[in-house]
Design a protein around this motif. Structure first.
Motif, short mmCIF file in Angstrom:
data_model
loop_
_atom_site.label_atom_id
_atom_site.label_comp_id
_atom_site.label_asym_id
_atom_site.label_seq_id
_atom_site.Cartn_x
_atom_site.Cartn_y
_atom_site.Cartn_z
N ARG A 132 0.83 -1.20 0.00
CA ARG A 132 0.00 0.00 0.00
C ARG A 132 0.87 1.26 0.00
NH1 ARG A 132 -2.77 -2.90 4.04
NH2 ARG A 132 -2.18 -1.39 5.67
N ASP A 133 1.90 1.28 0.84
CA ASP A 133 2.77 2.46 0.92
C ASP A 133 3.46 2.72 -0.42
OD1 ASP A 133 2.08 2.69 3.57
OD2 ASP A 133 3.92 1.78 4.35
N ARG A 134 3.94 1.67 -1.06
CA ARG A 134 4.62 1.82 -2.33
C ARG A 134 3.66 2.33 -3.40
NH1 ARG A 134 6.92 -2.82 -2.24
NH2 ARG A 134 5.31 -3.95 -3.43
N PHE A 135 2.43 1.84 -3.39
CA PHE A 135 1.44 2.26 -4.38
C PHE A 135 1.06 3.73 -4.18
CE2 PHE A 135 -2.68 2.26 -6.56
CZ PHE A 135 -2.41 1.49 -7.68
N GLU A 136 0.83 4.11 -2.95
CA GLU A 136 0.50 5.50 -2.66
C GLU A 136 1.62 6.43 -3.09
OE1 GLU A 136 -0.57 6.15 1.39
OE2 GLU A 136 -2.36 4.88 1.31
N SER A 137 2.86 6.03 -2.82
CA SER A 137 4.01 6.86 -3.19
C SER A 137 4.14 6.98 -4.70
CB SER A 137 5.28 6.25 -2.60
OG SER A 137 6.42 6.96 -3.01
N SER A 138 3.85 5.91 -5.43
CA SER A 138 4.02 5.90 -6.88
C SER A 138 2.90 6.63 -7.61
CB SER A 138 4.10 4.46 -7.40
OG SER A 138 5.22 3.79 -6.87
#
Length: 365
Positions: free
Chosen positions: A47-53
């Motif tokens: 989730r964190d990686r998706f939000e950041s991207s």
């Protein structure tokens, strides 16, 4: 959904495939009135990686995502396709499910039942159909250039390509199977697509697990990362598929083999034939004639290198916007693919050919 608003799309499952779908969606925003509205995954790091991207909210609970979207693309491990797809369809949300439709035939039937009762559209992600050389081949078949196509050789073989050893890919409970249900699903679907999805009547198949579980398994690269889970699935499969109209398919798929890789489809018709290599997009048409003098003619076809995932998404967006069931990549077709895979596994267990029931499939209105 207000037809004046952008079509809001969410991604369920934020791993490699989910992020790839999100990238393709963002590239389409200039051409289609859509927005990537959010994502869902049970893993905080994903989730964190998706939000950041992508700069969109993510959720641990799919129901919260479903409150914000008109459509979803499901890219989770196969075992969870049913849970997320049925929940979306019961809320009349449009659904694109990455192949296969589910991890078992029983689960696939339940998804089909939910799709038949839903006002949302449901499409299955067999993206290879949208590759440019495949579309040329299909058009020639529809124009009867090959005459009656009576046999297709379908191959999808990797020299070393077991995906994520020890992850959900190689755990039967999560995946439903190995090479057959992973890359074999693509090969079966494409062969049946070229044949116009005739009724399949019998499957004789063998599945094997030779390389993936070996401690000395040697590879140069791997899709995803290795895990610590089991390897209890097939890494290769061979099958012979008979159809009611007399056409046949020979299937050969492998995650690993001591031979060169091959992603080739050979089409045999009574007027002409073809060889399609999906690994490099090569398409050759084989014809013969007595015009002038007896001769053979081999025609090489060159096409643009369009991304089939993007074209697949375009078709899904169009179907979702129109609230009309797609005419390609349908639930019914995906169920046929699932039944062939299920019959192949059962044939391997029984040591003999397996008949496929001809009962009608659920109707998707």
């Amino acid at each position: 959904m207000n037809t004046q608003d952008p079509l809001s799309i969410g991604i369920v499952g934020l791993g490699n495939i989910g992020r790839y779908h999100a990238e393709q969606l963002t590239s389409l925003m200039g051409s289609f009135d859509i927005e990537l509205s959010g994502g869902m995954d049970i893993a905080p790091t994903a989730r964190d990686r998706f939000e950041s991207s992508f700069g969109v909210p993510t959720y641990e609970d799919h129901e919260k995502l479903y409150e914000t979207v008109d459509s979803v693309i499901i890219t989770t491990p196969n075992r969870y396709h049913e849970e997320y797809a049925v929940s979306a369809l019961e809320s009349d949300i449009n659904v694109l499910i990455e192949k296969p439709i589910a991890h078992t035939i029983e689960s696939a039937d339940r998804v089909a039942t939910a799709a038949a009762a839903s006002d949302g559209v449901c499409m299955i992600g067999f993206h290879n159909r949208f590759a440019s050389p495949v579309q040329v081949l299909k058009q020639y078949q529809q124009q009867a250039r090959f005459g009656d196509v009576h046999h297709i050789e379908a191959k999808y073989i990797r020299r070393r390509g077991v995906p994520g050893r020890g992850t959900w890919f190689t755990e039967e409970a999560a995946s439903g199977g190995g090479a057959l249900i992973d890359i074999g699903a693509h090969a079966i679907d494409l062969a049946l697509y070229i044949l116009d999805f005739p009724q399949v009547t019998e499957v004789s198949g063998v599945t094997r697990s030779i390389f993936g579980g070996r401690p000395d398994y040697t590879h140069l690269e791997m899709w995803g990362r290795s895990g610590e889970g089991p390897f209890n699935v097939d890494d290769s499969a061979s099958a012979f598929i008979r159809c009611a109209d007399g056409s046949t398919i020979s299937l050969d798929v492998a995650w690993a083999a001591n031979r060169p890789p091959n992603n080739e489809f050979v089409v045999q018709g009574n007027d002409a034939g073809a060889r399609l290599d999906l690994s490099d997009g090569d398409l050759t048409i084989f014809e013969s004639s007595s015009a002038g003098a007896p001769h053979f003619s081999d025609s090489e076809v060159r096409t643009r290198d369009d991304d089939p995932h993007r074209i697949e998404q375009q078709r899904f967006i169009q179907a979702s916007r129109a609230s009309e069931a797609p005419t390609v990549n349908t639930v019914e077709q995906a169920l046929t693919v699932q039944r062939v895979m299920d019959a192949t596994y059962r044939s391997n267990e029984r040591g003999r050919a397996v008949k496929i029931d001809s009962e009608p499939l659920p109707t998707v209105d």
